[in-house]
Design an enzyme around this catalytic site. Structure first.
Site, short mmCIF file in Angstrom:
data_model
loop_
_atom_site.label_atom_id
_atom_site.label_comp_id
_atom_site.label_asym_id
_atom_site.label_seq_id
_atom_site.Cartn_x
_atom_site.Cartn_y
_atom_site.Cartn_z
N GLU A 21 0.84 -1.20 0.00
CA GLU A 21 0.00 0.00 0.00
C GLU A 21 0.87 1.25 0.00
OE1 GLU A 21 -3.98 -0.67 2.37
OE2 GLU A 21 -2.27 -1.41 3.56
N TYR A 53 -15.84 25.83 -2.30
CA TYR A 53 -15.57 24.39 -2.35
C TYR A 53 -14.38 24.08 -3.24
CZ TYR A 53 -19.11 24.94 -6.08
OH TYR A 53 -19.84 25.38 -7.14
N ILE A 72 -6.27 5.25 7.86
CA ILE A 72 -7.13 6.26 7.25
C ILE A 72 -7.75 7.15 8.33
CG2 ILE A 72 -7.55 5.05 5.09
CD1 ILE A 72 -10.25 4.10 6.17
N GLU A 73 -7.76 6.69 9.56
CA GLU A 73 -8.19 7.53 10.67
C GLU A 73 -7.31 8.77 10.76
OE1 GLU A 73 -7.91 4.23 10.65
OE2 GLU A 73 -9.29 3.28 12.07
N LYS A 99 -12.01 3.56 1.46
CA LYS A 99 -10.89 2.79 0.90
C LYS A 99 -11.50 1.61 0.12
CE LYS A 99 -6.43 1.10 2.56
NZ LYS A 99 -5.60 0.91 3.75
#
Length: 121
Positions: A21, A53, A72-73, A99
Site C-alpha cells: 500500500e 468548495y 485512514i483515521e 478505501k
C-alpha cells in the site's frame, strides 16, 4: 448552521499499513461536509462571503497526498485539522475517507472512517 458538501472526491494516495500500500498506492474516495453560517452569502451572492468548495478541494488534495499514513483515521484527522486551520469561518467538519481497495479478503464496496471535528472557542 449551514452546510457545504463535497461528495465522492477521488484521490490516489499511499496510506495503509501494508508495504504494498505504501509502495503502490491506491484510490480513495473522500466525502466532506463543512458547517458555517452562509446567511451573508445567501443574500450577497458573493464568493467572498462563503468558503469556496474549489479552495476546500485544493486543501483536501494537498493534505491527503502530502504524506503517507498507516491509518485512514489519521488521514481523515489531518484533513479535518487542515480545514479548520485554513478556514476560520468553518465551525465543524465531517470527513469520511473510503478505501475501496482495502486489502481484505471479502466482497465489499469500501471500508471507511468518518471523523467529526468542531472548532473549539
Amino acid at each position: 448552521m449551514d452546510k457545504i458538501t463535497v461528495k465522492g472526491l477521488k484521490l490516489f494516495a499511499y496510506h495503509g499499513v501494508n508495504p504494498e500500500e505504501k509502495q503502490n498506492g491506491q484510490p480513495f474516495v473522500i466525502d466532506v461536509d463543512y458547517y458555517l453560517d452562509l446567511e451573508k452569502a445567501c443574500h450577497s451572492d458573493c464568493l467572498d462571503d462563503t468558503v469556496s468548495y474549489a479552495k476546500v478541494v485544493k486543501t483536501i488534495r494537498s493534505v491527503f497526498t502530502a504524506e503517507s499514513f498507516d491509518l485512514i483515521e489519521r488521514a481523515a484527522q489531518a484533513v479535518a485539522e487542515a480545514l479548520l486551520a485554513a478556514y476560520p469561518s468553518v465551525m465543524k467538519t465531517e470527513i469520511t475517507v473510503k478505501k475501496p481497495e482495502a486489502p481484505v479478503s471479502a466482497d465489499f464496496d469500501y471500508m471507511a472512517v468518518t471523523v467529526v471535528r468542531e472548532r473549539t472557542v
